[in-house]
Design a protein around this motif. Structure first.
Motif, mmCIF file in Angstrom:
data_model
loop_
_atom_site.group_PDB
_atom_site.id
_atom_site.type_symbol
_atom_site.label_atom_id
_atom_site.label_comp_id
_atom_site.label_asym_id
_atom_site.label_seq_id
_atom_site.Cartn_x
_atom_site.Cartn_y
_atom_site.Cartn_z
ATOM 1 N N ALA A 115 0.801 -1.736 0.286
ATOM 2 C CA ALA A 115 -0.140 0.266 0.264
ATOM 3 C C ALA A 115 0.880 0.718 -0.009
ATOM 4 O O ALA A 115 2.157 1.977 0.991
ATOM 5 N N PHE A 116 0.438 2.172 -0.845
ATOM 6 C CA PHE A 116 1.124 3.517 -0.449
ATOM 7 C C PHE A 116 -0.009 5.066 -0.437
ATOM 8 O O PHE A 116 -1.048 4.220 -1.534
ATOM 9 N N PHE A 117 0.706 5.996 -1.134
ATOM 10 C CA PHE A 117 0.183 7.186 -1.348
ATOM 11 C C PHE A 117 0.328 8.375 -2.172
ATOM 12 O O PHE A 117 1.936 8.328 -2.542
ATOM 13 N N THR A 118 -0.229 8.373 -3.719
ATOM 14 C CA THR A 118 0.240 9.226 -3.980
ATOM 15 C C THR A 118 0.482 10.812 -4.098
ATOM 16 O O THR A 118 -0.214 11.052 -4.044
ATOM 17 N N SER A 119 1.276 10.993 -3.986
ATOM 18 C CA SER A 119 1.343 12.838 -4.214
ATOM 19 C C SER A 119 0.246 13.506 -5.553
ATOM 20 O O SER A 119 0.665 13.206 -6.386
ATOM 21 N N PRO A 120 0.522 15.008 -4.896
ATOM 22 C CA PRO A 120 -0.257 15.298 -5.892
ATOM 23 C C PRO A 120 0.065 15.559 -7.419
ATOM 24 O O PRO A 120 -0.345 15.640 -8.186
ATOM 25 N N ASP A 121 1.221 15.361 -7.182
ATOM 26 C CA ASP A 121 2.324 16.194 -8.596
ATOM 27 C C ASP A 121 2.404 14.460 -9.607
ATOM 28 O O ASP A 121 2.860 14.690 -10.875
ATOM 29 N N GLN A 122 2.153 13.877 -8.800
ATOM 30 C CA GLN A 122 1.433 11.827 -9.318
ATOM 31 C C GLN A 122 3.028 11.261 -9.511
ATOM 32 O O GLN A 122 3.304 11.186 -10.421
ATOM 33 N N LYS A 123 4.090 12.119 -9.442
ATOM 34 C CA LYS A 123 5.493 12.290 -9.481
ATOM 35 C C LYS A 123 5.946 10.990 -8.479
ATOM 36 O O LYS A 123 7.134 10.894 -8.706
ATOM 37 N N HIS A 124 4.932 11.008 -7.867
ATOM 38 C CA HIS A 124 5.831 10.301 -5.789
ATOM 39 C C HIS A 124 5.076 9.243 -5.693
ATOM 40 O O HIS A 124 3.692 10.079 -5.855
ATOM 41 N N ILE A 125 5.499 8.485 -4.282
ATOM 42 C CA ILE A 125 4.612 7.791 -3.828
ATOM 43 C C ILE A 125 5.275 7.746 -2.515
ATOM 44 O O ILE A 125 5.931 7.957 -1.796
ATOM 45 N N ILE A 126 4.225 7.871 -1.326
ATOM 46 C CA ILE A 126 4.532 7.597 0.627
ATOM 47 C C ILE A 126 4.406 6.174 0.906
ATOM 48 O O ILE A 126 3.474 5.823 0.913
ATOM 49 N N VAL A 127 5.454 6.229 1.605
ATOM 50 C CA VAL A 127 5.430 4.588 1.453
ATOM 51 C C VAL A 127 5.894 4.461 3.254
ATOM 52 O O VAL A 127 7.841 4.903 3.389
ATOM 53 N N GLY A 128 5.733 4.529 3.917
ATOM 54 C CA GLY A 128 5.882 4.913 5.458
ATOM 55 C C GLY A 128 6.644 5.836 6.035
ATOM 56 O O GLY A 128 6.319 6.876 4.928
ATOM 57 N N ASP A 129 8.025 5.895 5.483
ATOM 58 C CA ASP A 129 8.831 7.449 6.214
ATOM 59 C C ASP A 129 9.842 8.001 4.418
ATOM 60 O O ASP A 129 10.558 8.575 4.519
ATOM 61 N N ARG A 130 9.297 7.050 3.575
ATOM 62 C CA ARG A 130 10.583 7.194 2.599
ATOM 63 C C ARG A 130 9.224 7.818 2.021
ATOM 64 O O ARG A 130 8.367 7.815 1.133
ATOM 65 N N VAL A 131 10.219 8.955 0.108
ATOM 66 C CA VAL A 131 9.541 8.985 -0.391
ATOM 67 C C VAL A 131 9.850 8.207 -2.453
ATOM 68 O O VAL A 131 11.536 8.901 -2.069
ATOM 69 N N PRO A 133 10.630 7.816 -5.940
ATOM 70 C CA PRO A 133 9.667 7.857 -7.791
ATOM 71 C C PRO A 133 8.649 7.095 -8.147
ATOM 72 O O PRO A 133 8.445 6.303 -7.722
ATOM 73 N N PHE A 134 7.799 7.796 -8.894
ATOM 74 C CA PHE A 134 6.182 6.918 -9.329
ATOM 75 C C PHE A 134 6.240 7.343 -11.057
ATOM 76 O O PHE A 134 6.713 8.638 -11.512
ATOM 77 N N GLY A 135 5.644 6.864 -11.275
ATOM 78 C CA GLY A 135 5.335 7.626 -13.080
ATOM 79 C C GLY A 135 5.052 5.909 -13.401
ATOM 80 O O GLY A 135 5.573 4.916 -13.161
ATOM 81 N N THR A 136 5.241 5.889 -15.269
ATOM 82 C CA THR A 136 5.791 5.263 -15.610
ATOM 83 C C THR A 136 7.342 4.888 -15.902
ATOM 84 O O THR A 136 7.713 3.733 -16.523
ATOM 85 N N ARG A 137 7.867 6.025 -15.555
ATOM 86 C CA ARG A 137 8.980 5.653 -15.991
ATOM 87 C C ARG A 137 9.940 6.116 -13.992
ATOM 88 O O ARG A 137 9.916 7.812 -14.740
ATOM 89 N N LEU A 284 25.253 14.706 -3.544
ATOM 90 C CA LEU A 284 24.231 14.234 -4.508
ATOM 91 C C LEU A 284 23.793 13.189 -4.080
ATOM 92 O O LEU A 284 22.402 12.646 -4.339
ATOM 93 N N SER A 285 23.960 12.011 -3.158
ATOM 94 C CA SER A 285 23.473 11.381 -2.451
ATOM 95 C C SER A 285 21.741 11.468 -1.799
ATOM 96 O O SER A 285 20.824 10.742 -2.475
ATOM 97 N N LYS A 286 21.970 12.867 -1.252
ATOM 98 C CA LYS A 286 20.883 12.696 -0.177
ATOM 99 C C LYS A 286 20.110 13.427 -1.074
ATOM 100 O O LYS A 286 19.049 12.951 -1.176
ATOM 101 N N ASP A 287 20.192 14.218 -2.692
ATOM 102 C CA ASP A 287 19.432 14.157 -3.102
ATOM 103 C C ASP A 287 18.731 13.490 -3.859
ATOM 104 O O ASP A 287 18.138 13.780 -4.402
ATOM 105 N N LEU A 288 19.366 11.868 -3.892
ATOM 106 C CA LEU A 288 18.979 11.220 -4.143
ATOM 107 C C LEU A 288 18.130 10.131 -3.121
ATOM 108 O O LEU A 288 17.408 8.755 -3.868
#
Length: 327
Positions: A115-131, A133-137, A284-288
């Motif tokens: 189970a996960f939650f999608t963000s309003p921009d449809q580019k990310h999902i939220i699972v537990g405490d993690r964000v 990337p989401f989408g077809t790619r 860079l690691s943090k940004d990823l």
């Protein structure tokens, strides 16, 4: 230390999502997310219950997008199977709750509810405490970021069409274990660009920042070949990094083995420019959103670098195909 090894392959595919398994392969400095709720162990391929149309109340994401996301993550495994069970509105505008049942056609893995939650921009999902990337790619944005900013020493092709970026800490024992995989990848994927990025976890590995600084200077003064000679020597003598004095001896010895004057490397390692280079790699690691090492990023897709080698190879070949790249 492996928690629920039956979910191993799926956990590698969605390494950031299924973080309860990820720390078994990595040095982690953050709390883990809640585990997906397991279903009873199956004895044959699971027969998921038919979805209830009443559970599809949200306009976004579409079922096709969710299926494409799951295919991008689990499609490398021909035995993986899943079913979108619900896409529901939530009290917060633009945020939907998605439920997917995941299983294994051979019944070797325990099916589970994801189970996960999608963000309003449809580019990310939220699972537990993690964000995540989401989408077809879902990995495209991170891939572009790495093509722009991954500047560590590399082996293989100068082309970034297939870029494998290893984020590692010289004092991390899991990172040392991952080097066997990295050597195999260099041999098996000569068309790939295989990059090393420093990601020292200073809070738990006090000497890792100094080791990273030495590595930056070796690469700066003598190039990538010398760096990987240096890195191999440091990982081999990793126990010597346990103390400040031991680290000095270990790093100077590794610089010598790479054909360099350790006094010059030591002086370079204390310069503001070197410090900035290490900090840039950590940023860079943090940004990823990388919180554990060793992490291997395959065209933007993150997996544990010391996962079972055949699985790593399978994921790389699958991701290359997804990106229309010849591996």
């Amino acid at each position: 230390m492996i928690r629920n090894s039956a979910r191993l392959v799926a956990a590698i595919a969605l390494a950031l999502v299924f973080s309860p398994v990820y720390p078994a392969f990595a040095q982690d400095q953050t709390p883990t997310s809640p585990a997906p709720v397991p279903a009873p162990r199956a004895t044959s391929a699971p027969a998921f219950p038919a979805p209830d149309p009443a559970d599809f109340t949200a306009d976004t994401p579409s079922k096709d997008v969710v299926n494409a996301f799951m295919q991008a993550n689990l499609g490398f495994d021909a035995n993986a199977m899943w079913q979108v069970q619900a896409i529901q509105k939530t009290p917060i505008t633009g945020i939907s709750k998605v439920i997917v049942f995941v299983g294994d056609k051979t019944a070797k893995q325990q099916p589970y509810r994801f189970a996960f939650f999608t963000s309003p921009d449809q580019k990310h999902i939220i699972v537990g405490d993690r964000v995540v990337p989401f989408g077809t790619r879902p990995f495209a944005e991170y891939r572009a970021l790495l093509q722009q900013r991954a500047d560590g020493p590399f082996r293989g092709s100068p082309s970034k069409d297939l870029e494998l970026v290893e984020f590692a800490d010289f004092q991390c024992p899991h990172c040392k274990e991952a080097q066997a995989n990295m050597e195999k990848l260099v041999a098996d994927f000569p068309k790939a660009r295989i990059v090393f990025q420093n990601d020292p976890l200073a809070s738990i590995h006090p000497q890792s920042v100094t080791a990273a600084a030495y590595g930056v200077c070796v690469a700066k003064l003598a190039g990538s070949t010398a760096f990987f000679q240096f890195a191999a020597a440091v990982f081999e003598g990793q126990d010597g990094l346990a103390t400040a004095d031991g680290a000095t001896l270990t790093l100077n010895s590794a610089a010598t083995k790479a054909g360099l004057d350790p006094a010059k490397i030591s002086a370079c390692a204390t310069s503001p420019e070197t410090k900035a280079a290490v900090e840039s790699s950590v940023q860079l690691s943090k940004d990823l959103d990388i919180s554990s090492v060793p992490t291997l990023v395959i065209n933007g897709r993150q997996v544990p670098a010391n996962a079972p080698y055949e699985t790593l190879k399978q994921i790389i070949e699958f991701q290359a195909k997804m990106d229309n790249v010849t591996p």
